[in-house]
Scaffold this active site. Structure first.
Site, PDB file in Angstrom:
ATOM      1  N   LYS A  59      51.998  54.880  74.786  1.00 29.61           N
ATOM      2  CA  LYS A  59      52.302  53.857  73.901  1.00 29.61           C
ATOM      3  C   LYS A  59      52.311  52.635  74.255  1.00 29.61           C
ATOM      4  O   LYS A  59      51.907  51.512  73.609  1.00 29.61           O
ATOM      5  CB  LYS A  59      51.935  53.861  72.656  1.00 29.61           C
ATOM      6  CG  LYS A  59      52.091  53.857  71.695  1.00 29.61           C
ATOM      7  CD  LYS A  59      54.208  53.994  70.552  1.00 29.61           C
ATOM      8  CE  LYS A  59      55.123  53.117  71.454  1.00 29.61           C
ATOM      9  NZ  LYS A  59      56.489  53.052  70.022  1.00 29.61           N
ATOM     10  N   ASN A  60      53.817  53.183  75.226  1.00 29.13           N
ATOM     11  CA  ASN A  60      54.012  51.633  75.734  1.00 29.13           C
ATOM     12  C   ASN A  60      52.930  50.523  76.654  1.00 29.13           C
ATOM     13  O   ASN A  60      53.428  49.254  76.947  1.00 29.13           O
ATOM     14  CB  ASN A  60      55.222  51.875  76.163  1.00 29.13           C
ATOM     15  CG  ASN A  60      56.541  51.966  75.288  1.00 29.13           C
ATOM     16  OD1 ASN A  60      55.790  52.090  73.819  1.00 29.13           O
ATOM     17  ND2 ASN A  60      57.519  52.629  75.317  1.00 29.13           N
ATOM     18  N   ARG A  81      57.664  46.471  66.296  1.00 25.94           N
ATOM     19  CA  ARG A  81      58.644  45.949  66.907  1.00 25.94           C
ATOM     20  C   ARG A  81      57.605  44.428  67.776  1.00 25.94           C
ATOM     21  O   ARG A  81      57.597  43.749  68.422  1.00 25.94           O
ATOM     22  CB  ARG A  81      59.840  45.773  67.497  1.00 25.94           C
ATOM     23  CG  ARG A  81      61.104  46.141  66.796  1.00 25.94           C
ATOM     24  CD  ARG A  81      62.136  46.281  67.875  1.00 25.94           C
ATOM     25  NE  ARG A  81      62.395  45.310  68.517  1.00 25.94           N
ATOM     26  CZ  ARG A  81      63.275  43.819  68.468  1.00 25.94           C
ATOM     27  NH1 ARG A  81      63.461  43.974  66.947  1.00 25.94           N
ATOM     28  NH2 ARG A  81      63.175  43.259  69.021  1.00 25.94           N
ATOM     29  N   CYS A  83      61.655  49.849  65.338  1.00 27.66           N
ATOM     30  CA  CYS A  83      62.598  50.988  65.018  1.00 27.66           C
ATOM     31  C   CYS A  83      64.127  50.622  64.966  1.00 27.66           C
ATOM     32  O   CYS A  83      64.077  49.366  65.579  1.00 27.66           O
ATOM     33  CB  CYS A  83      62.204  51.926  66.387  1.00 27.66           C
ATOM     34  SG  CYS A  83      61.134  52.772  67.027  1.00 27.66           S
ATOM     35  N   ASP A 108      64.312  56.683  76.660  1.00 28.60           N
ATOM     36  CA  ASP A 108      63.469  56.726  75.321  1.00 28.60           C
ATOM     37  C   ASP A 108      63.098  58.418  75.514  1.00 28.60           C
ATOM     38  O   ASP A 108      63.064  59.408  75.036  1.00 28.60           O
ATOM     39  CB  ASP A 108      62.102  56.758  75.904  1.00 28.60           C
ATOM     40  CG  ASP A 108      61.780  54.935  74.770  1.00 28.60           C
ATOM     41  OD1 ASP A 108      62.366  54.546  74.143  1.00 28.60           O
ATOM     42  OD2 ASP A 108      60.919  54.779  75.398  1.00 28.60           O
ATOM     43  N   ILE A 163      71.622  51.153  77.514  1.00 25.61           N
ATOM     44  CA  ILE A 163      70.360  50.121  76.823  1.00 25.61           C
ATOM     45  C   ILE A 163      70.310  49.514  75.475  1.00 25.61           C
ATOM     46  O   ILE A 163      70.007  48.866  75.195  1.00 25.61           O
ATOM     47  CB  ILE A 163      68.790  50.739  77.203  1.00 25.61           C
ATOM     48  CG1 ILE A 163      68.373  51.378  78.691  1.00 25.61           C
ATOM     49  CG2 ILE A 163      68.016  49.805  76.486  1.00 25.61           C
ATOM     50  CD1 ILE A 163      69.170  50.309  79.881  1.00 25.61           C
TER      51      ILE A 163
END
Length: 419
Positions: free
Chosen positions: A22-23, A93, A117, A307, A329
Site C-alpha cells: 500500500k505504502n 493522508r 490515521c 508500522d 516516530i
C-alpha cells in the site's frame, strides 16, 4: 458497520500470498499525473486507500480503470482540475502526495490539508518548504494548500530538517520535472521510496541515490507512461509472521521481499523463531514454542518500522519475560494498549515507552480499532485469546490489509467478517 469476530485458532500453518505494498502503491499512483501517456501499475492491492486514490485522480479529470488482476491504468489526457477536495483528502493522508506531481506538471495545485490515521502530528511543512525552495509560491488558506509556480519548478539543494517518507516522495516527484538538478539530503531511505524512484526512472526520470540519505534528481522536460509492478508489502508480511509467532505456528509468506524486513526478522529470531528465506519468500517456524520477550525501539528505515510496533506489543504481551517498546516516530501511537489491557495484557505506558510483562493467556473481548496497525494487532491478539474477540471499526483495517480474514482462514485462523 462491519466487524471481525475472531476465536483462538491454534497454531497457524500454511502459505500466505503477500499483496502489493500500500505504502508504495499510493505514491506510484499519484506519479501517474506526471505521465503524458498511459501509465499501468500492477500488483496493486484492493484497499480503501487505493480506491480513494483512484477517486481522487478521477476527480481531477484523469481516466482510471482497474482490472480484476490488480492492474490499474491511468490516462491524464483529459486532466483539467487541479483541486484535491476535503471530502477525499480527509480520509487519507497520502492525498498530500498529489501536490508535487500537480505542481510540477501543471504549475498549480490546491490540496486540502490531510486526514488519515489519528496517530499524532504529521506536519506538512517539510513538503511545503521543499517546494518553496524549488520556486513554488505557497499559501495555506481556508484549510487548503494553494501552490503555484510560473513555468517549471527549479532544481534546488534541499536539506530535510527531519526524515519524512511522504515529503521525500513528494519532492522526488516534483523534482523529476524540474529545471536542473535537485539534491535531497537527509532523505528517507525506506524501500517504498526506492520503489517510487525505480518507477519514475522507468517513466524517463533521472534519479540516483534512492535508498541512501542523499538523492539526486536531474530534471527532465517530460515523462512517459510505463508498466510498473508494485513491490510486496513488508508490513503485511511482518504482520502475518508475528501472528504465526504468537500462535506458535509455522507459515511461509510468498511473493515477499526478505531484504526489506531485516530489522523485523532479526527481532523474530530473538523471540525464538526459526527463519528461512529465499529470493521471494520467508518461512517462520516457532516449533511450538512460546516467544521470548524482545525490546523494540522504532526508528526510520533501516531501523525497526513504526508500522510493526503494535504487532510486537501483542507478541510481548504473550511472551516469556518483560520487554519495553519505545516509539520514536509518531506520538499517540499506543492507542491499542488500552484495548489489549482489556483483553488481559499486562502493560503500562510511561511517556513514549510501553513496558510489557508477558502473560500466558489473553481473554476475548469487544475491542475497537483506532488506527490501521492497531487494528491488525487486535486481530492477532484475538487469534490466541480465550473466547470470542470482536473488533469494531475495521474500516481502518480495510485501508491497509487486503482480504485479511480470507488470508487468516487459509492459515487455519477463525476470523469472520460480520456486517
Amino acid at each position: 458497520m462491519d466487524k471481525l469476530t475472531i476465536q483462538a485458532s491454534g497454531a497457524l500453518a500454511g502459505d500466505v500470498v503477500i499483496s502489493g505494498a500500500k505504502n508504495a502503491a499510493l505514491p506510484i499512483l499519484m506519479a501517474g499525473v506526471l505521465a503524458e501517456t498511459d501509465f499501468v501499475v500492477s500488483n496493486v492491492p484492493n484497499l480503501r486507500d487505493v480506491n480513494t486514490s483512484c477517486e481522487l485522480l478521477r476527480c481531477l479529470g484523469a481516466e482510471v480503470s482497474r482490472s480484476d488482476e490488480g492492474k490499474i491504468t491511468i490516462s491524464t489526457t483529459h486532466l483539467n482540475e487541479f483541486c484535491a477536495p476535503y471530502e477525499l483528502v480527509k480520509t487519507m493522508r497520502a492525498s498530500i502526495l498529489i501536490l508535487g506531481p500537480l505542481l510540477a506538471r501543471y504549475g498549480t495545485a490546491d490540496v486540502s490539508l490531510p486526514g488519515g490515521c489519528a496517530i499524532g502530528a504529521r506536519p506538512v511543512n517539510l513538503h511545503l518548504h521543499g517546494l518553496e525552495q524549488m520556486g513554488a509560491k505557497i499559501e495555506v488558506k481556508e484549510g487548503y494548500i494553494k501552490a503555484r509556480v510560473d513555468g517549471r519548478l527549479k532544481g534546488a539543494h534541499i536539506f530535510m530538517d527531519m526524515i519524512s517518507v511522504g515529503a521525500t516522495e513528494n519532492l522526488l516527484m516534483a523534482a523529476a520535472l524540474a529545471d536542473g538538478e535537485t539534491v535531497i539530503e537527509n532523505a528517507a531511505r525506506e524501500p517504498e521510496v526506492i520503489d517510487l524512484a525505480n518507477c519514475l526512472n522507468a517513466m524517463g526520470a533521472k534519479i540516483s541515490g534512492a535508498g541512501s540519505d542523499t538523492i539526486r534528481i536531474q530534471g527532465v522536460e517530460s515523462l512517459s507512461g510505463c508498466e510498473y509492478r508494485v513491490m510486496p508489502d513488508r508490513i503485511e508480511t511482518g504482520s502475518f509472521l508475528v501472528a504465526a509467532a504468537v500462535t506458535k505456528g509455522k507459515i511461509r509468506c510468498v511473493d515477499a521481499d526478505p531484504k526489506t524486513l531485516e530489522a523485523v526478522l532479526a527481532k523474530l529470531e530473538d523471540a525464538g523463531a526459526s527463519i528461512t528465506t529465499g529470493e521471494d519468500w520467508i518461512e517462520l517456524d516457532m516449533q511450538g514454542q512460546r516467544p521470548k520477550a524482545v525490546n523494540i525501539k522504532t526508528m526510520p528505515y533501516p531501523g525497526f518500522p513504526t508500522d510493526m510496533q503494535a504487532q510486537f506489543c501483542v507478541l510481548n504481551a504473550l511472551a516469556e519475560g518483560t520487554a519495553t517498546i519505545t516509539e520514536t516516530i509518531f506520538e499517540n501511537r499506543f492507542m491499542h494498549v488500552p484495548e489489549l489491557i482489556r483483553m488481559g495484557a499486562n502493560m503500562e505506558l510511561e511517556g513514549n515507552t510501553c513496558i510489557i510483562k508477558g502473560c500466558e493467556l489473553l481473554n476475548g473481548a469487544q475491542v475497537m480499532a483506532t488506527d490501521l496497525r492497531a487494528s491488525a494487532s487486535l486481530v492477532i491478539a484475538g487469534l490466541v485469546a480465550d473466547g470470542v474477540t470482536t473488533v469494531d471499526r475495521i474500516y481502518h483495517l480495510d485501508r491497509g490489509y487486503e482480504h485479511i480474514e480470507d488470508k487468516f482462514k487459509g492459515l487455519g485462523g477463525e476470523v469472520v467478517r460480520v456486517s
